[in-house]
Every structure is written in C-alpha cells, then in structure tokens.
Design an enzyme around this catalytic site. Sequence first.
Site, PDB file in Angstrom:
ATOM      1  N   ASP A 116     -39.428 -25.138   1.173  1.00 46.04           N
ATOM      2  CA  ASP A 116     -38.645 -24.631   0.048  1.00 46.04           C
ATOM      3  C   ASP A 116     -39.133 -25.203  -1.279  1.00 46.04           C
ATOM      4  O   ASP A 116     -39.443 -24.457  -2.219  1.00 46.04           O
ATOM      5  CB  ASP A 116     -37.157 -24.963   0.241  1.00 46.04           C
ATOM      6  CG  ASP A 116     -36.584 -24.354   1.502  1.00 46.04           C
ATOM      7  OD1 ASP A 116     -37.149 -23.362   1.994  1.00 46.04           O
ATOM      8  OD2 ASP A 116     -35.573 -24.879   2.007  1.00 46.04           O
TER       9      ASP A 116
ATOM     10  N   GLY B  36     -14.335 -10.248  11.622  1.00 46.18           N
ATOM     11  CA  GLY B  36     -13.464 -11.331  11.176  1.00 46.18           C
ATOM     12  C   GLY B  36     -12.548 -11.784  12.290  1.00 46.18           C
ATOM     13  O   GLY B  36     -12.414 -11.110  13.319  1.00 46.18           O
TER      14      GLY B  36
ATOM     15  N   CYS C 137     -16.702  -4.052  13.851  1.00 46.68           N
ATOM     16  CA  CYS C 137     -15.649  -4.759  14.589  1.00 46.68           C
ATOM     17  C   CYS C 137     -14.356  -4.778  13.762  1.00 46.68           C
ATOM     18  O   CYS C 137     -13.743  -3.751  13.566  1.00 46.68           O
ATOM     19  CB  CYS C 137     -16.120  -6.165  14.964  1.00 46.68           C
ATOM     20  SG  CYS C 137     -15.158  -6.907  16.316  1.00 46.68           S
ATOM     21  N   TYR C 138     -13.941  -5.934  13.231  1.00 45.06           N
ATOM     22  CA  TYR C 138     -12.738  -5.977  12.404  1.00 45.06           C
ATOM     23  C   TYR C 138     -12.857  -5.031  11.214  1.00 45.06           C
ATOM     24  O   TYR C 138     -11.874  -4.397  10.811  1.00 45.06           O
ATOM     25  CB  TYR C 138     -12.496  -7.409  11.925  1.00 45.06           C
ATOM     26  CG  TYR C 138     -11.262  -7.570  11.073  1.00 45.06           C
ATOM     27  CD1 TYR C 138     -10.011  -7.727  11.659  1.00 45.06           C
ATOM     28  CD2 TYR C 138     -11.333  -7.567   9.685  1.00 45.06           C
ATOM     29  CE1 TYR C 138      -8.862  -7.867  10.886  1.00 45.06           C
ATOM     30  CE2 TYR C 138     -10.208  -7.709   8.892  1.00 45.06           C
ATOM     31  CZ  TYR C 138      -8.967  -7.861   9.505  1.00 45.06           C
ATOM     32  OH  TYR C 138      -7.838  -7.991   8.735  1.00 45.06           O
TER      33      TYR C 138
ATOM     34  N   HIS D 155     -21.311  -5.381  17.673  1.00 37.06           N
ATOM     35  CA  HIS D 155     -22.033  -6.102  16.622  1.00 37.06           C
ATOM     36  C   HIS D 155     -23.516  -5.746  16.681  1.00 37.06           C
ATOM     37  O   HIS D 155     -24.279  -6.376  17.417  1.00 37.06           O
ATOM     38  CB  HIS D 155     -21.835  -7.604  16.785  1.00 37.06           C
ATOM     39  CG  HIS D 155     -20.465  -8.080  16.429  1.00 37.06           C
ATOM     40  ND1 HIS D 155     -20.116  -8.421  15.138  1.00 37.06           N
ATOM     41  CD2 HIS D 155     -19.346  -8.232  17.194  1.00 37.06           C
ATOM     42  CE1 HIS D 155     -18.838  -8.784  15.126  1.00 37.06           C
ATOM     43  NE2 HIS D 155     -18.356  -8.676  16.352  1.00 37.06           N
TER      44      HIS D 155
ATOM     45  N   GLU E 158     -25.744  -6.403  14.614  1.00 39.94           N
ATOM     46  CA  GLU E 158     -26.585  -7.393  13.939  1.00 39.94           C
ATOM     47  C   GLU E 158     -27.101  -8.494  14.870  1.00 39.94           C
ATOM     48  O   GLU E 158     -28.056  -9.195  14.526  1.00 39.94           O
ATOM     49  CB  GLU E 158     -25.818  -8.032  12.770  1.00 39.94           C
ATOM     50  CG  GLU E 158     -24.665  -8.937  13.162  1.00 39.94           C
ATOM     51  CD  GLU E 158     -23.352  -8.206  13.383  1.00 39.94           C
ATOM     52  OE1 GLU E 158     -22.291  -8.865  13.377  1.00 39.94           O
ATOM     53  OE2 GLU E 158     -23.384  -6.973  13.576  1.00 39.94           O
TER      54      GLU E 158
ATOM     55  N   LYS F 121     -34.544 -18.193   4.521  1.00 41.42           N
ATOM     56  CA  LYS F 121     -35.685 -19.047   4.859  1.00 41.42           C
ATOM     57  C   LYS F 121     -36.912 -18.235   5.266  1.00 41.42           C
ATOM     58  O   LYS F 121     -38.035 -18.534   4.839  1.00 41.42           O
ATOM     59  CB  LYS F 121     -35.297 -20.006   5.989  1.00 41.42           C
ATOM     60  CG  LYS F 121     -36.430 -20.900   6.487  1.00 41.42           C
ATOM     61  CD  LYS F 121     -36.784 -21.977   5.484  1.00 41.42           C
ATOM     62  CE  LYS F 121     -35.797 -23.107   5.550  1.00 41.42           C
ATOM     63  NZ  LYS F 121     -36.216 -24.279   4.743  1.00 41.42           N
TER      64      LYS F 121
END
Length: 520
Positions: A228, A56, A83-84, A170, A172, A376
């Site tokens: 979609d 954040g 992190c945060y 991070h 990710e 997606k």
Amino acid sequence: MLDRQTIVILDFGSQYSELIARRIRETQVYSEVLSYRTTAEQLRQLAPRGIILSGGPNSVYDEGAPHTDPEIWQLGIPIIGICYGMQVMVQQLGGTVERATRAEYGKASLFLNCAGDLFDGVVDGATMWMSHGDSCVQLPEGFEVLAHTENTPCAAIANTRRRFYGVQFHPEVVHSIGGAALIRNFVYKICQCEPTWTAEAFINDAIREVRAQVGDKRVLLALSGGVDSSTLAFLLHEAIGDRLTCMFIDQGFMRKLEPERLLEIFRDRFHINVEYVDAVDRFFAQIDGVTDPEEKRRRIGHEFINVFETESQRLGPFDYLAQGTLYPDVIESANTNVDPKTGERVAVKIKSHHNVGGLPENLRFKLVEPLRKLFKDEVRNVARLLGLPEDIVRRHPFPGPGLAIRIIGEVTQERLAILREADHIVREEIRRRGSYDDFWQAFAVLLPVRTVGVMGDRRTYAYPIVLRLISSEDGMTADWSRVPYDLLEAISNRIVNEVRGVNRVVYDITSKPPGTIEWE
C-alpha cells in the site's frame, strides 16, 4: 453526481456488503457502499447506474427493522435486493414476508422458472449459497418468480418493467456457482454499464486529483515497504516528483534484509527520495521486559508517533501527509448504531478513515489519500502498472509492530535474531518451490519456552518454532494451508540445522475463527 458510472450498495449491516462491492469492481465498474439511510434525494444527486440492497441480520417484520427511503422506488434506477434486501423490496412494495416453515442455510440448487437477462449464462440447477430464515410468501403487484429452490418458492423475483429484481441467495460469495455471471448481467445488461473502472483510468484520475490538491506544496509519506505505502509512493512520485519525501522508520523488527532491500529499490533504482531513520535502540528500550501483547503494540505505536513527529519537524515543513488508506478502511470506519428497538448493529454514515496510523491531529497536516477508493487487489493492479517490483506487489501482509508480535512474551535480541532467521527460511523455501502466491501469509512464531531435544548425541534445551501458513481471500477469515509434507520437512530441517537455539518445529492447524492469523 458521481464522476463515473457507479453501482451503489445500500448496506443493511450485512457481513457481505464489502464483498458485493468487490464483485462489482471485478466487472470493471465502480461501486460504493452507503448506509441504507441514504435518501432518495441523495441518490438522485449521485445518479448511480444501479442500486443493490444488501443482506442484513434483521427480519423485515420486526419492529424498528431498517428500511429504505420509500421514494427510491420512484427514481427509475434499476434495483436488485439480495436476501434481506429482497425482503425489504417485497414488503415496501406491498408484498408479504413471513418466517419460513423451513429455514435455508448453506448450499441449495436453484431451478429457473424463466431465464431472462438476469440469469443469462446461469445453469439451471446451479448451486447457490443461502442464509435465511424468512421467505417471501406474496409478491407485490407486477412481480413474477424467476427461480425457486426445494425449500424456497420465491428464490428470485423480478418486475422487469420497472427493472426491480430480488434474489434470496447470495450471488457475491464464491460458493454460489453462477453468482458472478448474475452480477455481471445486472451490471451490464440491466444497468447498461460499461467497463470503465480500470487501473489505467484510476492512475490518470489520481495523478490529476493529487496535482490539483497539492499544487506546488510538499508531501510527506511514512513508508513501510508494504504494497500500500509503496504503491502510494510511486503514484505520488509520478504526480509531484521530488516534492515527495518518504520517511522509513526502522524500528528493528523488520524481516531479514528488508530495510536494505527497500532503500535499494526506492533510492537507487527508482530515485525516490527516502529518509532513513534508524530508531532501533529507541524501540527496543520501549518494550524492554514487556510481555503483554497489547502493551507491546501500544508502546511500539506510541514510539512510532514520537519518532515520526520529531523527524517530520526536522525534515519539514510539510503541508500534506500521504496515507495509504484503502476502501475497506473507509467502510470499516463507518459509525455504527445500535437500534434501540431491535438491538441490532447497523451501518450508518460512511466517513473518512482519518489517522489510520494513529498519528496525532496536532501535526496539522492536510491528508492526501488517493488510494482510499481501492480494494487491496486493485492496489496490486495499480502497483504493477506503475512498475513496482513484483516482490513488493505480491508481498504478504506484515503487521505494523513487525516480528515483535511474533515473539510471544518478552522480545530480546537473541529471540529476535532466532525468529528473523527462521522466518527467512520459511519464505526462501516457499519461493524456491514457486508456492509463495499459494498463501495469504506464511511466517514463523517463536514461543518463550524451551523443549528438550537431541543433537549429535547431546541433550539440547532450545526454543520451538511454530509455522503458520494460511489461505484467505481478505484476511477476515482464514484457513490453515494443507501444505505438502515434503515442504514442511524441508522448512523444519533447515530451521533446526541452520538456526542456533531451535530444536523443534511445529505446525499451527487453527483456522480463523476461532484463532487469529497472528499469535499476538
């Protein structure tokens, strides 16, 4: 209680929260993004297998900085802070966080003090992506340091007895080498999840849920030909058969041969009921002489609503409207709140992404949104299992207003015909070379100016075409593709030689940001 094994991400306003959720899904475990304001009691009722505290923009020691419900530490659920999120964990459990002597942004080498389950398979010295100006200087009781970097003594921490973990980097993001392994370790080794979130399981659940929701009623779907809405059509047809009606509104701004191809696939090959609505003249009349891009979008969207409403009444009655809402739509439709003390925007309650297409509420349909749990890439996996043709599964994103916003300024029949042919050549050439999947999008733009050229010893005064070929993971950021010169040359030669009215081709080398993917 959630109906499947789940990892919950508590969002503190991070730009990466959606990415964290996607990385969890890649392990074939379901994940959901919720507000950091979610209470311990709400989490107890949801019963997730694990909790992730996101990053954040705040500092935990700022007045009014966001924190979790302190009772979550008593739930007995494994928690990892990123992190945060790690700093929140440290501060709320009695440790100390201060502004770092040296901030750390970008790549850093992570050195392991001890491996353990969290770092199984992560190489000592692996590159991780840092983005922090604060650091943990005193750990709570029961915590130990798992890893450090040159600038950050506490780059990873743990209280293994309570199954609490924190990482200052991070994992990710793709720049973190070994980040995916760390996430898998948390999901499988620490949270004891199993890979049950599969396309097959989703399809079975979705069909069962649609049948239970719809019963013997009719469903209307606005079909665009994109992955979609096409996937949704196949899924609903599998669930309710001929009680599904798809409406395809041809507004005149589709790519070459797409309307014909769409009808051939759905009607002829798969016997799905599609009502074709020819509204080309209506849409052209709406944007005649319009040059402002936002006004074009507004008028096209408004006319779509008018046509849809008229035709749905003609074809009806329908009890349900199906929409291809995806999980990023749900996340992005969250309310946001500006904290009066910090001025920071933080995500709050996630709510349904109703009226994604801007349809009026007075249509009084009940919504059917079976794809709203999917990203997606997950939609594409479902599409393949449902048997959609591969050219639809892999179709590049295409804007709702179509080619109308790839013609800068006024849209005329002449300009549309020119752009449609040029765009077709771009797609033909990249497919011919087997490089279609190398691009997030590849298309042509027509500029409303004339340039001087020479053809057959004669002076020409014709339009330039801009080529836009980009690479991206999610469309939120993008980079221009380093296309081989021979491909650019082939596209340019064909456009200039085959498309009357064009004498120049240029290549857009702008990333996003600062530019956008589309020109309008």
